[in-house]
Write a protein that holds these residues in place. Structure first.
Motif, PDB file in Angstrom:
ATOM      1  N   SER A  23     -42.841 -28.640 -61.547  1.00 20.35           N
ATOM      2  CA  SER A  23     -43.679 -27.968 -60.550  1.00 20.35           C
ATOM      3  C   SER A  23     -44.278 -28.967 -59.563  1.00 20.35           C
ATOM      4  CB  SER A  23     -44.795 -27.187 -61.240  1.00 20.35           C
ATOM      5  OG  SER A  23     -45.576 -28.039 -62.071  1.00 20.35           O
ATOM      6  N   SER A  24     -44.722 -30.137 -60.055  1.00 19.20           N
ATOM      7  CA  SER A  24     -45.303 -31.140 -59.150  1.00 19.20           C
ATOM      8  C   SER A  24     -44.227 -31.703 -58.229  1.00 19.20           C
ATOM      9  CB  SER A  24     -45.954 -32.268 -59.955  1.00 19.20           C
ATOM     10  OG  SER A  24     -45.025 -32.874 -60.834  1.00 19.20           O
ATOM     11  N   ALA A  25     -43.004 -31.912 -58.754  1.00 23.48           N
ATOM     12  CA  ALA A  25     -41.919 -32.405 -57.913  1.00 23.48           C
ATOM     13  C   ALA A  25     -41.565 -31.374 -56.846  1.00 23.48           C
ATOM     14  CB  ALA A  25     -40.696 -32.716 -58.772  1.00 23.48           C
ATOM     15  N   TRP A  26     -41.525 -30.104 -57.236  1.00 20.25           N
ATOM     16  CA  TRP A  26     -41.206 -29.037 -56.281  1.00 20.25           C
ATOM     17  C   TRP A  26     -42.230 -28.988 -55.158  1.00 20.25           C
ATOM     18  CZ3 TRP A  26     -36.938 -25.938 -56.019  1.00 20.25           C
ATOM     19  CH2 TRP A  26     -37.002 -24.861 -55.128  1.00 20.25           C
ATOM     20  N   ASP A  27     -43.506 -29.118 -55.508  1.00 18.97           N
ATOM     21  CA  ASP A  27     -44.566 -29.085 -54.488  1.00 18.97           C
ATOM     22  C   ASP A  27     -44.401 -30.218 -53.484  1.00 18.97           C
ATOM     23  OD1 ASP A  27     -45.655 -26.866 -55.686  1.00 18.97           O
ATOM     24  OD2 ASP A  27     -47.175 -27.985 -56.816  1.00 18.97           O
ATOM     25  N   THR A  76     -32.788 -25.085 -47.760  1.00 19.73           N
ATOM     26  CA  THR A  76     -32.496 -26.092 -48.784  1.00 19.73           C
ATOM     27  C   THR A  76     -33.163 -25.726 -50.100  1.00 19.73           C
ATOM     28  OG1 THR A  76     -32.294 -27.846 -47.126  1.00 19.73           O
ATOM     29  CG2 THR A  76     -32.728 -28.536 -49.393  1.00 19.73           C
ATOM     30  N   LEU A  77     -34.421 -25.313 -50.030  1.00 20.63           N
ATOM     31  CA  LEU A  77     -35.151 -24.938 -51.239  1.00 20.63           C
ATOM     32  C   LEU A  77     -34.503 -23.736 -51.922  1.00 20.63           C
ATOM     33  CD1 LEU A  77     -38.802 -25.320 -49.881  1.00 20.63           C
ATOM     34  CD2 LEU A  77     -37.596 -26.871 -51.416  1.00 20.63           C
ATOM     35  N   ASP A 114     -32.129 -22.460 -58.286  1.00 21.65           N
ATOM     36  CA  ASP A 114     -31.638 -22.217 -59.645  1.00 21.65           C
ATOM     37  C   ASP A 114     -31.743 -23.463 -60.538  1.00 21.65           C
ATOM     38  OD1 ASP A 114     -29.626 -23.361 -57.959  1.00 21.65           O
ATOM     39  OD2 ASP A 114     -28.168 -22.974 -59.562  1.00 21.65           O
ATOM     40  N   LEU A 115     -32.077 -24.606 -59.941  1.00 21.71           N
ATOM     41  CA  LEU A 115     -32.239 -25.841 -60.730  1.00 21.71           C
ATOM     42  C   LEU A 115     -33.668 -26.014 -61.243  1.00 21.71           C
ATOM     43  CD1 LEU A 115     -30.196 -28.340 -58.492  1.00 21.71           C
ATOM     44  CD2 LEU A 115     -29.412 -26.991 -60.434  1.00 21.71           C
TER      45      LEU A 115
END
Length: 496
Positions: free
Chosen positions: A355-359, A371-372, A377-378
């Motif tokens: 979650s922190s990497a996604w943010d 892109t997101l 799905d990853l």
């Protein structure tokens, strides 16, 4: 085991001295203007000085190509490059140590599942073409300028002979310094993240860092290679492609020196940026390629008829064969080292879109909503290594190197544990008491991503925060984060 594992780096240093280091004096010795013993002494001393004081710049680029994270793996990378150079030198080929170490690192990447950054690899490979071409251009320009000066000055032949001899010695000394600065990353660069040496204070005010200690040892190994095995290579370079006059020999040495210095000088790169120009890439290149390029430049200036193209084609074949051979040897030897001798050749590094990497990824420029959506799905899927994660990203995004690089950077799992024991071991000469106090406030915490640790420290104290105006502060902070990261990653190895 550290001295045992470092032996392969020393072997590679010996190979560098036997093959590459002699090239800065090859033209001078081949033209009989400088004796081999004089060249060997000057070259040895200047290589060591250049390695210790200016060798760290190009090591950064090599580290981007492949971050070898285990001592046994670093041993085999250096050994594979060294044995490749040794075998080809014995076969009479003029080879590139830079190409050998790059091939060996790529071999380690394949074996460990680490991703080879195509942008970094292509930049390095581009220098394999640009290096001899640039040296050829320099040699042509220098030869025309010097020939014009000599003609205008009307120097007596004995005066010209004496000036040329001293010019060859000074140019060779400069080239040897540049060689140590540029090529020592090839010899000892893979050991920097894993050796964990402590700084040594020689006397008040003079401290040798861990990197400088490694480069000093590498410089000594290069010196041994120069004295024991470089005479044959000097004669091949100085006399085997084009017959060189003493003045042409000086031009070749100077052109080679300028290319190596330009591609290893952090100050010159910073100056280029200050003028609004692109940064000069700090890449370890081959002195063999620079010297051959300079000699060919002289030959082309004289019409090209005197160039021995068969010798040149044999050299070019050696340059093509070197990285392929080094990569193959490294991959096979790593398999035996890990499965037969039960040595840890790499530490697995997993990747996960937490979650922190996604943010953080959503905040990055160049990362679009499309892109997101393509990588949605990853989410929270853990990949065992960089190669697997990169393959999954390429399958969804295609060739978008900058976006993939950012996603991989934020998704790398480091799992850094700030234990009281490891904080207590940190060197107070590298980190101030105030900086250590901030770290102590985080004692016992675990950070999944190393970039998250940097963010938290920056939020807690300006001592750990990057500045928008103070570049010197940022450079010092980069060194501190690098030191802290190496200590936190090494705690698994020593059982802390």
């Amino acid at each position: 085991m550290l001295p045992v594992f470092l032996s392969s780096g020393l072997f590679l240093g010996w190979s560098l001295g036997a093959n590459d280091a002699a090239n800065v004096f090859g033209a001078a010795v081949g033209s009989r203007m400088v004796r081999f013993r004089t060249a060997a002494i000057i070259s040895s001393l200047c290589v060591i000085v250049g390695a210790v004081y200016s060798g760290a710049g190009t090591a950064h680029t090599l580290g981007k190509l492949g971050a070898v994270n285990a001592l046994a793996g670093a041993f085999m990378v250096a050994f594979s490059a060294a044995i490749t150079v040794y075998m080809l030198v014995k076969a009479g080929c003029l080879v590139s140590t830079s190409q050998a170490i790059v091939g060996a690192v790529v071999g380690w990447n394949f074996f460990s599942g680490s991703a080879t950054d195509p942008t970094v690899l292509s930049k390095i490979m581009l220098t394999w073409v640009a290096c001899p071409a640039l040296a050829a251009v320099f040699s042509i320009l220098l030869y025309k300028c010097i020939a014009g000066i000599i003609k205008a000055a009307q120097l007596h032949i004995f005066t010209l002979d004496g000036m040329t001899r001293w010019g060859l010695i000074l140019a060779g000394a400069f080239g040897s310094y540049a060689l140590g600065a540029n090529n020592m990353a090839n010899v000892m660069g893979v050991f920097i993240p894993v050796a964990n040496l402590q700084p040594i204070q020689l006397f008040p005010g003079v401290v040798l860092s861990a990197t400088q200690q490694l480069f000093f040892l590498g410089g000594l190994a290069v010196s041994v290679g120069i004295f024991t095995y470089s005479h044959r290579t000097m004669m091949l370079v100085g006399d085997g492609i084009v017959k060189l006059s003493p003045v042409a020999s000086f031009v070749v040495v100077m052109a080679n020196s300028l290319v190596l210095f330009m591609l290893s000088s952090q100050g010159l790169s910073d100056f280029s940026v200050s003028l609004g120009l692109p940064a000069i890439p700090l890449v370890p290149v081959s002195s063999s390629q620079a010297t051959i390029g300079a000699i060919v430049g002289i030959g082309l200036l004289k019409g090209g008829r005197s160039i021995r193209w068969r010798s040149l084609s044999n050299i070019a074949f050696g340059w093509i064969l070197t990285p392929l051979m080094a990569a193959t040897i490294c991959f096979v030897c790593l398999f035996f080292l890990q499965n037969v001798f039960q040595q840890t050749t790499f530490k697995p590094v997993s990747y996960e879109l937490t979650s922190s990497a996604w943010d953080k990824i959503t905040e990055e420029d160049g990362i679009t909503q499309e892109t997101l959506t393509q990588i949605d799905d990853l989410w929270l899927e853990r990949f065992p290594n960089a190669a697997a994660f990169r393959k999954a990203l390429v399958a969804r995004l295609g060739e978008q190197p900058e976006a993939i690089r950012k996603i991989m950077f934020y998704s790398r799992r480091d799992s850094l544990r700030l234990s009281p024991k490891i904080i207590g071991r940190l060197d107070t000469k590298k980190l101030s008491e105030a900086e250590l106090a901030v770290l102590n406030e985080l004692s016992g915490q675990v950070f999944v991503h190393s970039w998250r640790l940097k963010e938290v420290l920056g939020e807690m104290s300006p001592l750990w925060r990057y500045s928008s105006t103070d570049e010197e502060h940022n450079k010092r902070l980069d060194a501190k984060f690098k030191y802290l990261d190496s200590k936190l990653h090494s705690q698994d190895a020593d059982g802390s």
